[in-house]
Structures are given as C-alpha cells and as structure tokens.
Design an enzyme around this catalytic site. Structure first.
Site, short mmCIF file in Angstrom:
data_model
loop_
_atom_site.label_atom_id
_atom_site.label_comp_id
_atom_site.label_asym_id
_atom_site.label_seq_id
_atom_site.Cartn_x
_atom_site.Cartn_y
_atom_site.Cartn_z
N GLU A 194 1.58 15.83 -9.34
CA GLU A 194 2.81 16.15 -10.06
C GLU A 194 2.95 17.64 -10.40
OE1 GLU A 194 3.22 13.63 -13.48
OE2 GLU A 194 3.36 11.82 -12.27
N GLU A 239 1.05 6.25 -8.37
CA GLU A 239 1.07 5.83 -9.78
C GLU A 239 2.35 5.05 -10.02
OE1 GLU A 239 0.64 8.83 -12.89
OE2 GLU A 239 -0.86 9.88 -11.68
#
Ligand code: BG6
Length: 458
Positions: free
Chosen positions: A165, A363
């Site tokens: 991220e 995720e």
C-alpha cells in the site's frame, strides 16, 4: 457451491511491525513507529504501541502450527528493514538473518508458501532522519536492502512484494498527517510517491537479474471510485479520484507509465517531482510479474459542491467531494463501507485495462470491536466475519469465472494484531489473542476457513 482451483492460494497476511514484537531487541534498529510511539504515545489507541504484539518473533513456530490448523496453504508477512539493517544500510544484523531464514523454512516445511513483502509503512529511523522517501539516496539504500533480501532468502521465498500500500505512506505521511512524519506538504508527497515507484522498479530489476525463478509484485490497496450519479461532473470526479488513489501506483507498476491526465494535474498544481530520464526508464522497463490487491472498501465521490481554495495546500479533494451513499452497508467499528461487489469490479478492471495480469487478493477483512460479546462456550463466534468473507469470495469467483487471472485470496489477518493508530481497538483475526497472557484461541471463522480451503470453496 462457490469453488476455486485446487492450487488457489488461501491464507492470510500480516506485517513485521504488527506481529513480531522484539521491537528494539535482538539488535533491531528503530523504525518510525517505535520512534513516534516514544514521542507521542497519546496518538495510539489506549496508548498501546508497537512493542505489544502477538510476539511472532518468539512464537513463530507455534503460530505456524496455528496457520496449519486454520487451513492456510500460504502466508504473507514482511521483513523489517530496520531489523535486517539497523541503520538502514551497512552491516546486516545476523540475528535477523537467522530469524527470517528460520521463519521461511518453517513455513515451507509445513507446506505453507511464504509471500514476503519488503516494506510495510516501516521506514528505519536512521533513514527518516535524512528525509526518508523524499531523499533519492534512500531509494538507493532500499535497492541494496531488497537485493540483500533476495540473496539471503530467495532460495526459499519465491513470491515477493516490493511494497504494501505505497499510497498510504504518501497520503497519510505527507498530506493528511495520520502517519509519521505527519506532514502536509503536497510537493513532498509527489516526490515520495515517485521515489517509491522508482524504488519498487529498482527492486524488480535486481530480482529479475538474479534469476531465482520466482515472482515479484507490489501490493496496492485499490479503492474503486464510484460516482454519485451518471452526471458527467460526478463521473469526472470519480475518474480523478481513481487517478490519485489507484492509478498513481497501478500504472507505473503494471504498465511502466503514468497516466497523462495525472501528470497534467500534477504539473498544473506545480507539484512535479525532481526526476531524471534514467530513472523514468527504470520505471518503464521494470514492471511487476504479478499484483497484490488489498480490498476493504470502495470510495464514493461526487462533483465538488464548493469552489476549492487555490491558496490552500493541494489535496486530491480539490477535484471531488466524498459522497455518503444513503443505505450503504457499513462496518461501524472501522467506519468503512462494506461493498463485496467492489472485488468483482477490480477483477474486471485488471482483466480489461491491465492486460489481465496475474493477481491475488492480498488483504480483505473486517475489524470488529469488543468481540468478547460474541463468546460462546469459550470461543468467539464471529459469524459476521464468515459472512463478510463469503460475500467477497462469491464476487471474486464470479470475476474469475469471467476470465480474471486471480490466483489467491489472503485475508487480514491470521491473529488479532496491533493495528497502527487503532492498536487493539478492532480485532481482525481468525485467532483471538489475549494480549496479556498471549493465549490464543481459534475463532469460529478460523475453523470455517479450514473447511473452505479443504473443500476449495463453500
Ligand atoms: C491495511 C494494512 O491497510 O489495512 C494493514 O496493510 C492494516 O497493515 C489493515 O492493519 C487494516 O487497517 P487498520 O487501520 O484497521 O489496522
């Protein structure tokens, strides 16, 4: 039944800072979380900091047995840069080498494929002090760190990620003040984003040159942007939100280029980073082999209601407002919308606009507060989590049936973990953690996951 291929990767993800503990022990150098907690503990929920984890550093062997008990065939964690290189560069910490070698071997010995990420928000303090990602030198230190990891662990690890991220350290660290160094400096944010994309490409180049027979990718949190309406102003707002939130890393990582519209906006606001044509060529020529996608929530946007202030520091919201769709389903504890169809839209976007590159969900999960109230006969009955996973998997299976090249699904996370600023407020795990006693109890969702992976579906 919703089914998946027999070799589909089912597992979960964590990160070094959120699971290891031993945060400044065993010769680990400080990372920015250790430092920030020392400086401003009040910023963290209940003032619990990175030293209070599920102690994976000590308990990895028994935790790996719990991974087996909950049906994992794969598992992602990250290497702590400041554990391997306490100063960010220079001498390698041999204790870290022993630890990670042993973790990765233990995983493979248990038929659990390790997916290893190199950077999960955890800049070494020594490098933050010289500017962190703002500084081109740090990109070079990262390249050396990445190469060292490949050389040390690449015989066992065949699935690598350069970053988790990356948009988070850009936005939270340099625009919104949520993460250290808590700056609001759009010019620095763009420089950091560009240096991060460059660092990722350099690591990919190193990995490919070593020819270790594995794959390397990047993990991006893709938040599909949905317009309030089909009105052209709302649609434009959504397109621009996508440019900043998703395409800023998706395009350089997968295509080796930046979207011309994004460059135009960056130029218009006088935010162009310092760059060189050699570095741009590195980004162009070193693309990911596969992609990791973290999906929690979509964003909904609409055309701005008010004119932005041209004198204020630039924020992407110069071009759109966030929109609260009436009747949306929420996870009230985290404040995130639950929209399982988003995973299908991502699958289609990757299929249609990114060459149908191989990808996986790295995720997806649901953090819930006070799970104690769901305890029955000693175990947490987290049916809401099972429903959350089923809903997302159903849409994912549809995307795969329609040709999207998805190879796995990892949840966040295996055991209740330290969640940055929220510490232990919201629990995400298949396994309940009693922080004080360090006792672990598998929740209902952990047993459900085992059945899911045994049956390749539900
Ligand atoms: C992802 C991160 O953004 O979301 C994880 O990769 C994080 O590190 C997870 O823990 C859940 O978010 P949070 O803020 O609730 O911990």
């Amino acid at each position: 039944m919703v089914t998946f291929a027999n070799d589909f990767f089912f597992g979960s993800a964590t990160s070094s800072t959120q699971s290891e503990g031993a945060h400044t022990a065993e010769e680990k150098g400080q990372d920015i979380w250790d430092l920030w907690y020392e400086e401003e503990p009040f910023k963290f929920h209940d003032e619990i900091g990175p030293k209070d984890t599920s102690t994976f550093y000590k308990n990895y062997k028994s935790d790996i047995q719990l991974l087996k008990e909950t049906g994992h065939n794969s598992f992602r964690t990250s290497i702590s840069w400041s554990r391997l290189f306490p100063k960010g560069f220079g001498e390698v910490n041999q204790k870290a080498v022993t630890f990670y070698t042993s973790v990765f071997r233990e995983l493979t010995a248990n038929n659990i494929t390790p997916f290893v990420n190199l950077f999960h928000f955890d800049m070494p303090v020594a490098l933050q002090k010289i500017g962190g990602w703002e500084n081109r030198e740090v990109v070079e230190y990262y390249r050396v760190y990445a190469k060292t990891c490949f050389c040390l662990f690449g015989d066992v690890v065949k699935h690598w990620f350069t970053f988790n991220e990356p948009i988070v350290h850009v936005e939270c660290g340099y625009l919104q003040g949520y993460h250290y160094p808590c700056k609001t400096d759009p010019k620095a944010a763009v420089q950091v984003a560009y240096h991060t994309a460059l660092a990722s490409a350099l690591a990919i180049r190193e990995y490919h040159q070593l020819k270790q027979g594995g794959k390397i990718g990047i993990v991006l949190n893709l938040t599909p942007a949905y317009p309030r309406s089909e009105h052209c102003a709302d649609v434009k707002a959504a397109r621009i939100a996508e440019l900043f939130a998703n395409k800023s890393f998706l395009d350089p990582s997968v295509k080796g280029t930046y979207d011309p519209e994004l460059i135009e906006l960056i130029r218009k606001h006088d935010l162009m980073p310092i760059y060189s044509s050699d570095d741009i060529a590195v980004i162009a020529n070193n693309k990911v082999d596969f992609l990791g996608v973290n999906y929690y929530q979509p964003v909904r946007v609409c055309a701005k209601a008010n004119m932005p202030n041209n004198e204020a520091p630039f924020m992407p919201t110069y071009y759109f407002d966030y929109y609260e769709m009436p009747g949306r389903k929420m996870n009230p504890y985290r404040g995130w919308e639950i929209y399982p169809r988003g995973i299908y839209d991502i699958a289609m976007n990757i299929r249609d606009n990114y060459g149908n590159i191989e990808w996986m969900i790295t995720e997806n999960g649901m953090g819930v507060e006070n799970e104690e109230r769901f305890r029955k006969d000693g175990r947490i009955e987290d049916d809401y989590r099972i429903e959350f996973y089923k809903d997302h998997l159903t849409w994912l299976a549809k995307g795969i049936a329609e040709g999207s090249n998805c190879i796995g699904y990892h949840v966040w996370t295996f055991i209740d973990c330290w969640s940055w600023l929220n510490a232990y407020k919201n629990r995400y795990g298949f396994v309940e953690l009693d922080l004080k006693s360090q006792k672990r109890i598998i929740k209902k969702s952990g047993y459900w996951f085992k059945e899911l992976t045994q049956n390749h579906g539900f």
